[in-house]
Design an enzyme around this catalytic site. Structure first.
Site, mmCIF file in Angstrom:
data_model
loop_
_atom_site.group_PDB
_atom_site.id
_atom_site.type_symbol
_atom_site.label_atom_id
_atom_site.label_comp_id
_atom_site.label_asym_id
_atom_site.label_seq_id
_atom_site.Cartn_x
_atom_site.Cartn_y
_atom_site.Cartn_z
ATOM 1 N N CYS A 63 0.822 -1.203 0.000
ATOM 2 C CA CYS A 63 0.000 0.000 0.000
ATOM 3 C C CYS A 63 0.858 1.256 0.000
ATOM 4 O O CYS A 63 0.925 1.991 0.987
ATOM 5 C CB CYS A 63 -0.932 -0.035 1.206
ATOM 6 S SG CYS A 63 -1.996 -1.465 1.092
ATOM 7 N N TYR A 113 21.835 -5.964 -3.386
ATOM 8 C CA TYR A 113 20.938 -5.013 -2.726
ATOM 9 C C TYR A 113 19.469 -5.332 -3.021
ATOM 10 O O TYR A 113 18.644 -4.446 -3.158
ATOM 11 C CB TYR A 113 21.285 -3.569 -3.120
ATOM 12 C CG TYR A 113 22.746 -3.256 -2.871
ATOM 13 C CD1 TYR A 113 23.232 -3.163 -1.577
ATOM 14 C CD2 TYR A 113 23.653 -3.110 -3.928
ATOM 15 C CE1 TYR A 113 24.576 -2.915 -1.331
ATOM 16 C CE2 TYR A 113 24.991 -2.864 -3.704
ATOM 17 C CZ TYR A 113 25.451 -2.777 -2.396
ATOM 18 O OH TYR A 113 26.777 -2.534 -2.169
#
Ligand code: LLP
Length: 430
Positions: free
Chosen positions: A358, A387
């Site tokens: 969200c 990463y």
């Protein structure tokens, strides 16, 4: 027919290739992995890791050096073990990363360099007791604490000062570190005076200089400029009576995320030349801290399309991986190539590829032209080895992805998918 998505490092096959319409990691169909282990799933190619490490290391052949893989890029224990088995050292920035190295190979501790602006007393003590290769000191305060702890524990510590060379590295502002306005290192102009203080501390052995100018740097010129400044400093420090034997030139060598045709062996050689040239005749042992250049292209994040959706004139692919699994596009506007795991359609369309989280920033690609894929289909986000998993989180109470390592036809689960119980294990209801 096997069509490489990327050129190989030193002539070996790349990590992910198509065989006909199927995407493979080495000899294993990626769809099979997704079926067996679920999605989102990180998949790594062990021969590509091996190949890139050896290619990088080989580029420095003839100059005394130690490659210290930067653990933060991907700290999976099996990856560390594979690298340690080839003789790699490690660049760490926390006690936790040191524990990881110790977990896979206690002897590798002697090839560990410890960087970071905020080392705590506990972390310093652990590293002192372990007997690492080098502390890269980033402030006067840290030097004092290290000096005091070393005397207290009666442990000698080799030290380098991380200097800030004020070199501009053309990269994203969040991953550029070599300018005075950044928090890292000590201005190069102040270094001599601090070295004088370090030399007075009985348990500290002033042994080197270190630098790290940033990450995802694709030109070798800034590395060369930084090394020239370091060499000048090394000469002055030796004149001042310090026995400078090591120069640590950090990490930062970039990779090509857009699928360009490049040869890693050539890139590594160009980089090595830029770094080594200013050192000639100095009799210096070079330390290198590559992260992304080794592990980035070795991994992909596999995700399944949950829904296709149209809002106004925009097409969305909602996938089951989110910014908690791979934050690079959200955080740095980073580009990752996205390819279908099975090439079923020749048609192309322009879509946003978004996750379930969200946040508006939860996207992997915006207005990207891709082959048409349907709901239930799998796509791979390439060059996600660095990463990716190491920055993943539990945001939205999502369990972190599983990780698998492929070697030829074999597959090993190197991290199982996190369960809800794993996530709440350290919490209590009161
Ligand atoms: N040494 C030091 C002291 C570092 O700070 C870093 C990375 C490295 C070595 C390894 O750099 P590499 O060779 O991987 O560029 N999360 C960002 C990158 C952050 C880099 C932090 N420091 C990204 O996803 O692009």
């Amino acid at each position: 027919m096997t069509k490489p998505l990327k050129p190989s490092a030193s002539g070996r096959p790349p990590a992910f290739v198509y065989s006909g319409k199927k995407l493979l990691c080495e000899a294993v169909p990626v769809a099979q992995l997704a079926k067996r282990f679920g999605t989102p799933l990180y998949v790594y190619s062990s021969s590509t890791i091996r190949d890139r490490y050896l290619t990088f290391d080989g580029a420095f052949k003839g100059s005394p050096h130690t490659v210290c893989y930067s653990v933060k890029a991907n700290s999976n224990l099996s990856i560390l073990k594979l690298l340690a088995s080839m003789g790699s050292g490690f660049d760490i920035v926390s006690g936790g990363e040191l524990e990881r190295v110790l977990r896979v190979d206690k002897k590798a501790a002697h090839r560990v360099v410890f960087s970071g602006v905020g080392k705590t007393q506990e972390e310093i003590d652990l590293a002192l007791k372990t007997g690492i290769l080098m502390f890269n000191i980033e402030s006067e305060g840290e030097a004092e604490l290290l000096g005091a702890r070393a005397s207290k524990l009666k442990k000698h510590a080799r030290v380098a000062l991380r200097v800030n060379p004020d070199v501009f590295a053309e990269t994203h502002p969040y991953i550029s570190t070599g300018l005075h306005k950044h928090k890292f290192g000590i201005p190069i102009a102040d270094a001599r005076q601090i070295y004088r203080k370090l030399a007075k501390m009985r348990y500290l052995d002033v042994a080197g200089i270190s630098v790290h100018i940033g990450s995802q740097i694709t030109s070798v010129d800034p590395f060369n400029a930084a090394m020239e400044r370091l060499v000048e400093l090394a000469v002055n420090l030796r004149r001042d009576g310090h026995d400078i034997r090591y120069i640590d030139c950090g990490g930062g060598l970039g990779i090509h995320y857009h699928g360009e045709h490049t040869d890693f062996a050539q890139t590594a050689q160009r980089y090595a030349l830029a770094v080594i040239k200013p050192l000639s005749g100095l009799g210096i042992h070079l330390l290198l801290e590559p992260g992304r250049a080794i592990i980035g292209p070795c991994g992909a994040l596999i995700t399944r399309v949950l829904y296709r959706k149209r809002n106004g004139d925009k097409n969305f692919l909602v996938v089951d991986a989110g910014m908690n699994d791979l934050i690079r596009p959200s955080l740095y506007s980073a580009y990752h190539e996205i390819v279908p795991v099975e090439l079923s359609s020749r048609k192309r369309e322009t879509v946003d590829v978004v996750g379930p989280i969200c946040e508006t920033g939860d996207f992997f690609a915006r207005d990207r032209e891709l082959p048409v894929v349907g709901s239930g289909d799998l796509v791979a986000l390439l060059d996600a080895g660095a990463y990716g998993m190491s920055i993943s989180s539990n945001y939205n109470t999502r369990g972190r992805a599983a990780e698998v390592m492929v070697s030829g036809k074999q597959t090993k689960l190197v991290r199982r998918r996190e369960t809800f119980d794993d996530q709440v294990r350290t919490e209590s209801v009161r």
